[in-house]
Design a protein around this motif. Structure first.
Motif, PDB file in Angstrom:
ATOM      1  N   LYS A   1       0.788  -1.063  -0.274  1.00  0.00           N
ATOM      2  CA  LYS A   1      -0.210  -0.432   0.086  1.00  0.00           C
ATOM      3  C   LYS A   1       1.008   1.106  -0.288  1.00  0.00           C
ATOM      4  CE  LYS A   1      -4.112  -1.559   1.105  1.00  0.00           C
ATOM      5  NZ  LYS A   1      -3.674  -2.702   0.082  1.00  0.00           N
ATOM      6  N   ARG A   2       0.334   2.176  -0.691  1.00  0.00           N
ATOM      7  CA  ARG A   2       1.638   3.438  -0.995  1.00  0.00           C
ATOM      8  C   ARG A   2       0.476   4.263  -0.561  1.00  0.00           C
ATOM      9  NH1 ARG A   2       3.633   2.384  -7.546  1.00  0.00           N
ATOM     10  NH2 ARG A   2       4.162   0.755  -7.503  1.00  0.00           N
ATOM     11  N   LYS A   3       1.732   5.115   0.725  1.00  0.00           N
ATOM     12  CA  LYS A   3       1.196   6.237   0.544  1.00  0.00           C
ATOM     13  C   LYS A   3       1.510   7.796   0.138  1.00  0.00           C
ATOM     14  CE  LYS A   3      -2.237   5.086   3.742  1.00  0.00           C
ATOM     15  NZ  LYS A   3      -3.899   4.721   4.188  1.00  0.00           N
ATOM     16  N   THR A   4       3.032   6.909   0.216  1.00  0.00           N
ATOM     17  CA  THR A   4       3.759   8.360  -1.140  1.00  0.00           C
ATOM     18  C   THR A   4       4.689   7.647  -1.913  1.00  0.00           C
ATOM     19  OG1 THR A   4       5.674   9.820  -0.731  1.00  0.00           O
ATOM     20  CG2 THR A   4       5.671   7.646   0.795  1.00  0.00           C
ATOM     21  N   GLN A   5       5.110   8.207  -2.808  1.00  0.00           N
ATOM     22  CA  GLN A   5       5.918   7.493  -3.769  1.00  0.00           C
ATOM     23  C   GLN A   5       7.241   6.258  -3.175  1.00  0.00           C
ATOM     24  OE1 GLN A   5       5.222   7.912  -6.960  1.00  0.00           O
ATOM     25  NE2 GLN A   5       6.815   7.292  -7.508  1.00  0.00           N
ATOM     26  N   ILE A   6       6.529   5.107  -4.370  1.00  0.00           N
ATOM     27  CA  ILE A   6       7.545   4.367  -3.903  1.00  0.00           C
ATOM     28  C   ILE A   6       8.959   4.383  -4.405  1.00  0.00           C
ATOM     29  CG2 ILE A   6       5.722   2.452  -2.741  1.00  0.00           C
ATOM     30  CD1 ILE A   6       7.095   1.390  -6.076  1.00  0.00           C
ATOM     31  N   ILE A   7       9.663   4.181  -3.977  1.00  0.00           N
ATOM     32  CA  ILE A   7      11.442   3.121  -4.216  1.00  0.00           C
ATOM     33  C   ILE A   7      11.064   2.479  -5.032  1.00  0.00           C
ATOM     34  CG2 ILE A   7      13.363   3.597  -4.379  1.00  0.00           C
ATOM     35  CD1 ILE A   7      14.174   5.315  -1.348  1.00  0.00           C
ATOM     36  N   TYR A   8      10.824   2.706  -6.683  1.00  0.00           N
ATOM     37  CA  TYR A   8      10.867   1.631  -7.229  1.00  0.00           C
ATOM     38  C   TYR A   8      12.144   0.275  -6.957  1.00  0.00           C
ATOM     39  CZ  TYR A   8       6.835   3.383 -10.035  1.00  0.00           C
ATOM     40  OH  TYR A   8       5.791   4.023 -11.087  1.00  0.00           O
ATOM     41  N   PRO A   9      11.235  -0.965  -7.738  1.00  0.00           N
ATOM     42  CA  PRO A   9      12.446  -1.809  -7.532  1.00  0.00           C
ATOM     43  C   PRO A   9      13.747  -1.922  -8.356  1.00  0.00           C
ATOM     44  CG  PRO A   9      10.040  -2.829  -7.963  1.00  0.00           C
ATOM     45  CD  PRO A   9      10.257  -1.216  -7.951  1.00  0.00           C
ATOM     46  N   LYS A  10      13.825  -1.263  -9.558  1.00  0.00           N
ATOM     47  CA  LYS A  10      14.805  -0.790 -10.329  1.00  0.00           C
ATOM     48  C   LYS A  10      15.885   0.145  -9.575  1.00  0.00           C
ATOM     49  CE  LYS A  10      13.117   3.656 -12.781  1.00  0.00           C
ATOM     50  NZ  LYS A  10      14.152   4.375 -12.025  1.00  0.00           N
ATOM     51  N   ASP A  11      15.518   1.117  -8.878  1.00  0.00           N
ATOM     52  CA  ASP A  11      16.261   1.925  -8.148  1.00  0.00           C
ATOM     53  C   ASP A  11      17.138   1.648  -6.718  1.00  0.00           C
ATOM     54  OD1 ASP A  11      15.974   4.458  -9.631  1.00  0.00           O
ATOM     55  OD2 ASP A  11      13.882   4.541  -9.178  1.00  0.00           O
ATOM     56  N   ALA A  12      16.029   0.500  -6.325  1.00  0.00           N
ATOM     57  CA  ALA A  12      16.075   0.015  -5.147  1.00  0.00           C
ATOM     58  C   ALA A  12      17.160  -1.160  -5.114  1.00  0.00           C
ATOM     59  CB  ALA A  12      15.251   0.197  -3.769  1.00  0.00           C
ATOM     60  N   PHE A  13      16.974  -1.792  -5.648  1.00  0.00           N
ATOM     61  CA  PHE A  13      18.096  -3.206  -5.802  1.00  0.00           C
ATOM     62  C   PHE A  13      19.281  -2.529  -6.483  1.00  0.00           C
ATOM     63  CE2 PHE A  13      14.185  -6.181  -7.943  1.00  0.00           C
ATOM     64  CZ  PHE A  13      14.123  -6.207  -6.523  1.00  0.00           C
ATOM     65  N   TYR A  14      19.548  -1.455  -7.401  1.00  0.00           N
ATOM     66  CA  TYR A  14      20.827  -1.017  -7.595  1.00  0.00           C
ATOM     67  C   TYR A  14      21.367  -0.137  -6.020  1.00  0.00           C
ATOM     68  CZ  TYR A  14      23.952   1.832  -9.468  1.00  0.00           C
ATOM     69  OH  TYR A  14      25.959   2.231 -10.021  1.00  0.00           O
ATOM     70  N   ILE A  15      20.536   0.500  -5.446  1.00  0.00           N
ATOM     71  CA  ILE A  15      20.713   1.740  -3.972  1.00  0.00           C
ATOM     72  C   ILE A  15      21.437  -0.110  -3.032  1.00  0.00           C
ATOM     73  CG2 ILE A  15      19.815   2.454  -1.947  1.00  0.00           C
ATOM     74  CD1 ILE A  15      17.731   3.782  -3.765  1.00  0.00           C
TER      75      ILE A  15
END
Lengths: 244, 244, 244, 244
Positions: free
Chosen positions: A66-80
């Motif tokens: 559930k999103r209350k705010t913009q999520i960090i997308y998997p493409k970014d999260a995996f790299y991070i």
């Protein structure tokens, strides 16, 4: 699969993430999938045109959180997560938590995550997301502005910052990081990136700014081509390593 | 830092990954960095214009790994590792190993990696890369064509395939994967992607094709802009989940 | 083809733009092309592995123009020219000229171009570029800062600005444009774009900011794939229409 | 502006292309724009929050043309027109016309366009689009399959092909082009590009394959960032020059 499990359902080019409950019912173009069709089946089964698949973390984040705010997308999260240089022996600091997507990714790779979120609404939502999917067992989540956190004597191996004005927190972040520890930031606008770069000077070295674009193709062998539309922007990533 | 350690050296916008040995010596624009300047220092120190930083896995792969073949870039490897849905309780299958970059990334996230490489030259090089940096302790590497592997009775949670003609291996891959397990592929050409998609039909569902573009910016706050040049292509990623 | 003509020579995947002179001589991998091989031949002929082709404006700009400064790339120039909404009945204003690439493109579409360049060196170079290739007959070029131009009573149908601080010229530009005329800008950094947008407010409407990316593929039918490397950035384009 | 004129209306970040008729009426968020508000006004005027602007060719194509088929986007059409190397002294061949967007662009740059469209429905629609906006006066449009065209004795300076199976037409195209003339193609899938490249061999040299990506930014000076979503694919462009 049994009652209570989550299943990723692929039907044609659509995906649904659903929990298997007694009243489970999915309709798609005149086809129906019910509780009895799913329970007891193995993942990987095809039922009535619906593929019943095991959701991975990406599917959970994209279709389950559930999103209350913009999520960090998997493409970014995996790299991070990998960029931060963390592993099972690392303790990572994160703020703000937002909807908890990045925390869930960091949690898979790190030994421990200490995560702050100032908004009670976002905080509760993130905890609910993790709880629903049994994630983030090694996360210590605190409903507090990182600015007010008492971290005397603690040291972190890495940090990720996802707040609107990260420059306000830079000195405190710097003070709790180990030497040479990687710190990352996600920022939607170029103005924020400029401001952050200016303030990182003297505190962090090896500074990098980048964006990651994920372009999907229609998986049709005789008519291979990109999708018509793509996500053009999620945010700029900034990384730097703490210097003394 | 002591003798034998690796250090990532940032000087202006250049990076060097070096092992600290008695005869260590780095020259850059009239500045010099020697063994005595580095040994005993903490990571994060600035010496004579050189920042001494701790290398993360990305730096090790990009600047430390010897390449006998095209590596899987970190931008792709990081995405692949999480996309495969693996964690500490997973055993992943990989072939071919190539220079060992993806293996090193998978190894951080998975419990165990079983990896095949048919070329003795690539195999030795990958083992050397891992050994040099103390990586891949949980990897079982085999110098053999995956086709000839005896895997009777073994089952894998995920698989990644990086060979020129992956379709030749599809049935064997399918036979050793758990139901609904994710299998990924990296392919440089659209012709290969088309051929693979055609052959995956009936064996894998939820098939996705994508490419990941990483665009870097010059980290200068008052003149923020992308780099002039970027990597335009490393490969197409294909993923699918095993169906029964 | 005769002496004095320009020819675009394609040999394998390399391109050369050359003038046919008595001492013409091109060597490529043990093959040679001389004056006698070319003169009198028709465009489209294959001689000794070299294709002799007629250069279009793109080839002239990319391989024929001498550059004293960064050129506006054809991918951008072609878009700009049409975006400005000009045709044979239009008079376009341009400054600065730089190496004259955009002027040459505008000149093909517009009735008349009035172009300013403050640097004597750039000015002379642009004139030489045009003269060499017989371009820009309908261009009135002035070696002057646009700020000092006496344009009383003149009105332009469109304008393109390629200088470092375009905001300094905005009011003057506005004063010489017809109502609703399109004005375009090329800027390398996000900081400049932000500053320009701020200053355009109240003078221009329908403001757009964009970048154009050109990605080339290797033209090999059985191994179709993008080039390894691409130009990642030439500049941001900004457009707006004059309001009263 | 008077009755019958077209006006591009910008209100906040929305655009409308409308003809000024007696019953003209545009409502946007409680604001209204009527015939009396517009007629007699100059382009560039602000009325009640609506900017009244003069549409350029891009706006006409994007917001004014009726589409019976996928249009060639301005970003591609502008590049194609210049790439073809045409000018006022050139005669260009085009097929199929589709909705007539590229024809309208070619018509601005070329002396004459000869354009074929096999579908009576598309043909009529294109003619209507051009007629509505007073475009394509120098276009000879023929409602016929290019295969059936009698072009004996005619020669073209350039050609653009937008049909599903362009390879079927290659020999005929080749036979009516001047030596070294540029011929372009637009194709949505990689399979088509591969097939075309294979068939172009021996007929065309200097072959190039590319795609053009246009990425828009939100024009807000203090929060500069790309749009969330972009067009990820319109088609691959292929160009080659006729060889003898």
């Amino acid at each position: 699969m049994q009652e209570g499990d989550f299943v990723l359902i692929q039907v044609e080019d659509k995906r649904f993430l659903r929990r298997i409950t007694k009243d489970f019912n999915l309709n798609y173009k005149k086809r129906a999938l019910k509780f009895e069709d799913v329970v007891g089946k193995e993942f990987g089964t095809l039922v009535n045109g619906f593929y019943l698949l095991k959701p991975n973390l990406e599917a959970i984040i994209l279709y389950g959180f559930k999103r209350k705010t913009q999520i960090i997308y998997p493409k970014d999260a995996f790299y991070i997560a990998f960029k931060l240089g963390i592993n099972k022996s690392s303790t990572v600091l994160e703020f703000g938590i937002g909807s908890g997507a990045l925390t869930a990714v960091l949690s898979e790779l790190a030994g421990r995550v200490v995560a702050y979120e100032v908004s009670p609404e976002f905080y509760k939502n993130a905890l609910k997301n993790w709880d629903t999917f049994g994630l983030c067992k090694n996360v210590e989540a605190i409903n507090q502005d990182f600015m007010d956190a008492d971290l005397s004597g603690r040291e972190f191996d890495a940090c990720f910052v996802d707040v609107r004005e990260p420059w306000l927190y830079l000195k405190k972040v710097h003070s709790v990081l180990k030497n040479s520890a990687m710190c990352g930031f996600l920022l939607p606008t170029t103005n924020q990136v400029s401001r952050l770069l200016q303030e990182m000077d003297g505190l962090f070295a090896g500074v990098e700014v980048m964006e990651i674009l994920l372009r999907k193709y229609k998986p049709v062998y005789e008519r291979l081509r990109p999708e018509d539309i793509m996500v053009a922007h999620t945010g700029y990533l900034v990384f730097g390593m703490k210097i003394m």
